[in-house]
Enzyme design. Structure first.
Site, short mmCIF file in Angstrom:
data_model
loop_
_atom_site.label_atom_id
_atom_site.label_comp_id
_atom_site.label_asym_id
_atom_site.label_seq_id
_atom_site.Cartn_x
_atom_site.Cartn_y
_atom_site.Cartn_z
N GLU A 242 0.53 19.05 38.62
CA GLU A 242 1.86 19.41 36.89
C GLU A 242 2.40 20.64 36.73
O GLU A 242 2.14 21.48 37.56
CB GLU A 242 1.32 19.12 35.44
CG GLU A 242 -0.01 18.87 35.60
CD GLU A 242 0.65 17.46 34.89
OE1 GLU A 242 1.14 17.56 33.58
OE2 GLU A 242 0.33 15.98 34.72
N GLU A 373 8.44 3.18 32.09
CA GLU A 373 7.79 2.34 31.30
C GLU A 373 6.31 2.95 31.48
O GLU A 373 5.20 2.76 30.56
CB GLU A 373 7.52 0.73 31.59
CG GLU A 373 9.11 0.26 31.19
CD GLU A 373 10.04 0.36 32.09
OE1 GLU A 373 9.43 1.16 33.54
OE2 GLU A 373 11.16 0.19 32.22
#
Lengths: 393, 377, 393, 377
Positions: A242, A373
């Site tokens: 991250e 998505e």
């Protein structure tokens, strides 16, 4: 609560700026160099030698053991100065940390120096034609035969493949195991017989990706990172590596600023595009969203600094920033009005075709590195705790 | 009350789909992105003429097919699906302009040449003012009643299919009134500078440097050039809207087909609502767009008062529909949608180009606002 | 292709207009009548006696055997004159056609006259607390005991229940059968012992719906429409009773026109809300969308006239029009600016609170009669032919 | 670099959530839709004072909690979640205005009364000009240097919590400059006409008919009334933004919880992407909104140059976030979401009301455009 960097960090910022102003002057020349690849390697080596590569890596691995905030400061300054990403960026952000955490001492000594100095360029062999969003369904096979894996299969959307020296890839080593438990993480010399690279052209006309074919390619057993069949977890841990996304904010801010300046110049009758109330509302909206993303980044960074696990929150930033990048790119194109479709090198082309390139680039952001998505699924399931949609994964 | 295509129109659409699919390959548009703009070769042009399509909406007496604007739009929709260069729609609009001009000489001579495929004609309307349409035209045609000659000077931009055009219908101001003036491509003082669109289509910059034409080159409608120009602009606009519909529809179809086949997570991606509901939204947009297009064509044919507003509605809506459909096409195809080989990006390029041609959505909504918002009461 | 109604239809239109202008003058008084229910019944009877109810029904069933276009002309004229829906509208559009198609001769003779004349008001008992979008999962039980069904269960979102004389309902008669194959279609006298009605208030403050409780309610076997356990198919056929939606277009057009006139009056500094470019763009957009819906309706009507099956295309109109209605209602509220939140009966309230009522009404349109989510499924599966999402139905 | 709530702030938030959940019931807002507007009863008001919340961001010397604006915003966010009447945020903004006024008498006396819960104060800013903010103010406070008295005449609208206010801080023009003037509710010439908001909140029309106040009633900031007014407007705006965040967040939570439980088609509806992806989008909006809110609060506290733009950003964004979240709440709950009993529509009403209070999204984007678009270079 404060948004201040420490005096030490600010001092570091000053040092970077000074170094960049002394050394990055002819950076624009890389693309125009006689051997752009060599020029890019040289630039990374120069950055490395100055101590600006592998910032948070342990010193024993050739890194600087710098603080997280120093890394943020560095990314911000590089983005501000519009320094292109380092040629070995993928290896630096994913393979390097993987080797540091999961590699053998021998693997670390063999590969980390080349990653840092760009002596060896790496490409990533993860996606396959049949395994995109559903990456663990990959079918490239690696069969252990004595001290070697024999690899057969095809990878796709591989950046840098034509120039890469090495490839880190995922291959199925146990076809009978559940799909996440039969995958291994391998390191392959691109000069090995049986490796073929076919460059792919993308919708925008650029050649950023390739297909890589493996036909009876032999990889030494020692080039397996971590346990055999234990590759998925290792890959997953670095896929989720991250970041605060603050350097991305600087880039978006630059995009918006270019849009503003373009709008101020574009004539619409006897006014400019920047005079139109609708356009002003749009620019203001993007200003808001960039500030939102910036402050979201500060929160993520604060979490990291406090040692709180980032969880799925990077999906929020990824989803939001790819959408924002697209909105800004589309508006830039639309601002150009009747001249928007004029192709580069034509008379009356706007911004020398940069609007078209920016538009196509932006479209790729919601596909590569996890589609929007998939980001939605991640947020729904891991942050909101909603039940998984019925699917086999 | 009968608001569907006639059996004849359906048959013509099917013939066009087959014929264009066989005789034109999208690769030619793909190649044109790097190379010179795409144009329709002479043999295919001759075939289009032989099919009767170049004059499909011209009077049968003049060699045309005697069909209405809707029929022309249906053919252009097929051209959009097939990624055929815009030369076809440009000539249909030009033919309409010539036929509806009061100038008998043009109708009898020029129109026949166009319909037979011997001469390609185009419309030179837009200039460099940051907006679109008749109201922005500044190019002057000078000359007075005693003078039999008009003189034109100025620059037109974005002229479609200009590289292969034999004749330009140039929108100009004459005595403060708007009009169309026919200018031969090889007339003295005419310079054509090639441009190219994002999608590889042929557009040009047309420079007129004191070009002299006879007064008979003026196209008018019962003596009124401005009405003719505004009508032509609407006819051309509705044809581009049809082209956009073609791109939207074929991309929706390609993407739906892909969603049925592509398996991820053990099932076709079309079974995920993130995919299926987005495609359903596009289907709704397409159906509304088709309805608007038919309505606008009918209104033009019947010369109804709201025809220009309906044309603006169709163009504004279909601009957005085609962009949404083709962008969704890229996204929902995933990596493959972002590849050079798939035709989706060709439609995306065409949609983005056509959406900025003859007025973007904001522009057309402004036209409608002027029509609707400011009415008394 | 043409959009013309035949001279006969236009003559019919003239006749309706004349009749309405003679008879509908005091219609606004219905709501204010001493007995509004009786007034509404009286109005429907008057319409019926003039031949404007049951328009397309066979003459043998009390109808007019009028053409489809005459029905469209009638709906358009009623919408144009802002005539409220007939009090027995639900029975007229769903139960009536069901009885005509599936009822016994005895059922038709017993019930159709009362439906037409509003002598008997009907309510519909389909939805249940646990069965909304997934209607066939309903659990209200009906057990056949000799010549009677004994019904136990609860219905919800039932319009008109407090005033209804009869209810047509779906109940499960075979709990072991697949869920669509054990449902029967029953007609229940609301005065039967064991029927209890509890009015529900909706989010907008209105009382449009009720809960209906059935506790050992006895329904004669003869009041089953069609086969026992064959009720789902029958209900489904009238749920899908398709209409062109052209009268809805007239209503939306009226909404937009009111918005335009309001915007022209609302002062913003020394201009009006209608002068703001952003508002003009919005009104133009709604004009476009209404025209789109109108022409979609013409296409649907042409299909019906040509005898082509409408298929799932009504879902397109339903999805689009409920969204459009919401957009228009929201914009009307937002146009009111700072005064938008002022409640009715307060000083400075805009349009006497009608904006709030219109807003809440509009929100209900994407829930009632099939949610927008279900419309999306229908379009995806039945028009685009996409595979069903994994679900149990 | 530390951009998260302190442990103390988190603790205070938890205390507030518990306390408000116990001491205030949303039914009171539901009832107020039909009946007179909702107000906070005296005993609860006293409790809020005892918790130290009425003066949470006032100087400790003046009896306050010495916290920053962010802490106040966190409490208001909880008030939003709990559907507490706006009296709380109104008084926090008023307290900030009084504390930051150069008028020592007000600071020492009035502020203490407010913090102790003895006097409720409100801000009377908006008039009837179709827009918001200091730039629209016309109400005049007349009087000159030699005169010790100011005279106010005019009408203020939408004054929050005016029915229970003991004192109005009235925005006015004095000598062409903007300022705030303290006017007692029982002063001669003051008329309060009750209004009500869509959500049942108390707002009033305030009529001032030649109301005379001493010159000392003028609130200024180092002698500058306009700066004080603009600062107060931003502080008040950011508190309303916090209230909107509360509505958005609690509705997202209620809807997510429902989506986990409600079964249709044999599975929880939250497993359908039509539901889960829409909720994920709301989560993104909420997280961005929270980030903007924190940023704006910090910028106000630190008096940074971009503070007003950041406040506008937070308000503009959270207006839309709260509306989207609560409308999605209605839709995704289905029929039950449309019922009177569920609290979702109370939050929808509150969100719609707050979104039109102190500037809608367009208004705030206009402010940002003036700040960002027109800068030189």
């Amino acid at each position: 609560m404060d948004l201040l960097f420490s005096p030490a960090d600010e001092q570091y910022r000053t040092r970077i700026r000074a170094w960049l102003s002394d050394n990055a002057g002819d950076l624009a020349l890389i693309a125009k160099a006689e051997d752009p690849l060599q020029a890019a390697r040289d630039w990374q080596r120069k950055m490395y030698e100055a101590g600006f590569v592998g910032l948070t890596w342990p010193k024993s691995c050739g890194g600087q053991e710098a603080s997280l905030t120093q890394q943020v400061v560095l990314s911000e300054e590089l983005a501000q100065a519009r320094i292109p990403h380092l040629i070995n960026g993928i290896a630096l952000t994913t393979l390097g940390p993987t080797l540091i955490q999961h590699g053998t001492e021998q693997q670390r000594q063999r590969f980390l120096p080349g990653i840092l100095s760009a002596k060896e360029i790496w490409c990533q062999g993860f996606s396959e034609p049949g395994a995109g969003s559903d990456l663990p369904s990959l079918t490239t096979r690696a069969v252990l035969d004595g001290d070697e894996f024999v690899v057969n299969g095809q990878k796709v959307w591989t950046s840098l493949a034509p120039i890469a020296d090495w490839c880190f890839l995922l291959a199925r080593t146990d076809p009978k195991a559940p799909k996440r438990e039969g995958i291994s993480y391998l390191l392959c010399d691109m000069k090995t017989p049986g490796v073929t690279v076919r460059p792919l052209r993308n919708a925008g006309g650029g050649f950023h990706f390739s297909e890589v074919f493996f036909e009876d390619v032999k990889i030494p057993r020692d080039n397996c990172v971590g346990e055999i069949n234990g590759g998925w977890k290792i890959a997953r841990s670095t896929l989720e590596h991250e970041r605060s996304g603050l350097s991305g904010v600087v880039a978006l801010e630059a995009n918006l600023e270019r849009q503003r300046q373009m709008a101020a110049k574009l004539k619409v009758g006897d006014k400019t595009a920047l005079d139109k109330p609708g356009n002003r509302q749009k620019l203001a909206q993007y200003w808001i969203e960039i500030e939102g993303l910036r402050h979201l980044g500060y929160r993520a960074l604060s979490d990291q600094l406090a040692g709180r696990p980032p969880g799925a929150s990077a999906s929020v930033g990824k989803l939001f920033s790819s959408r924002l990048r697209q909105k800004i790119a589309k508006t830039s194109l639309e601002l150009a009005g009747p001249l928007a479709p004029v192709a580069k090198k034509s008379p009356h082309v706007i911004e020398r075709g940069r609007l078209h390139a920016g538009y196509f680039d932006a479209l790729g952001y919601s596909i590569g590195g996890g589609t929007s998505e998939i980001m939605h699924n991640t947020i729904a399931e891991r942050i909101l705790g909603l039940p998984r949609s019925t699917r086999d994964d | 009350m009968d608001f569907e295509l006639s059996a004849e129109q359906v048959a013509m659409r099917d013939v066009a789909r087959n014929m264009l699919g066989e005789r034109w390959h999208p690769d030619k548009m793909r190649e044109a992105i790097d190379k010179p703009p795409a144009t329709i070769p002479t043999d295919l042009w001759a075939e289009l003429s032989q099919m009767g399509w170049l004059g499909v909406n011209c009077d049968e007496i003049l060699g045309g097919g005697g069909q209405d604007i809707l029929t022309a739009a249906i053919l252009v929709e097929e051209a959009g699906r097939a990624l055929l260069p815009s030369t076809f729609s440009t000539n249909l609009a030009s033919a309409w302009a010539i036929e509806n001009s009061a100038n008998q000489a043009h109708r009898d001579g020029l129109l026949t040449e166009l319909v037979l495929g011997n001469k390609r004609v185009t419309l030179a309307i837009e200039e460099n003012h940051g907006s679109w349409g008749p109201d922005t035209i500044e190019l002057n045609a000078t000359g007075n009643d005693r003078d039999d000659t008009l003189h034109l000077s100025g620059t037109k931009l974005l002229v479609p299919d200009g590289s292969t055009a034999d004749l330009f219908l140039v929108a100009a101001r004459h005595d403060e009134n708007l009009c169309l003036v026919a200018v031969d491509a090889d007339a003295q003082g005419v310079t054509v500078n090639a441009m190219k669109r994002l999608d590889g289509a042929d557009i040009v910059e047309l420079e007129l440097n004191d070009v002299a034409v006879p007064a008979s080159a003026l196209l008018q409608w019962g003596g009124d050039g401005e009405s003719l120009l505004r009508e032509v602009y609407s006819v051309f606009t509705v044809l581009i809207a049809a082209d956009l519909l073609g791109s939207a529809e074929v991309t929706l179809q390609m993407t739906s087909d892909y969603a049925k086949e592509r398996v991820q997570f053990g099932q076709p991606i079309g079974s995920f609502q993130a995919v299926s509901h987005r495609l359903a939204d596009i289907l709704v947009q397409v159906e509304i767009g088709r309805s608007l297009l038919y309505g606008a064509c009918l209104a033009l044919t019947e010369q109804r008062e709201e025809r220009h507003a309906l044309v603006a509605a169709a163009k504004s809506w279909l601009n957005e529909t085609a962009i949404d459909a083709t962008e969704a096409g890229v996204q929902l195809h995933g990596g493959i949608g972002y590849s050079w080989e798939l035709d989706v990006h060709l439609h995306l390029r065409r949609a983005r180009s056509n959406a900025a041609t003859l007025g973007d959505s904001d522009f057309h909504r402004d036209q409608i606002a002027n029509y609707y918002c400011d009415r008394p009461g």
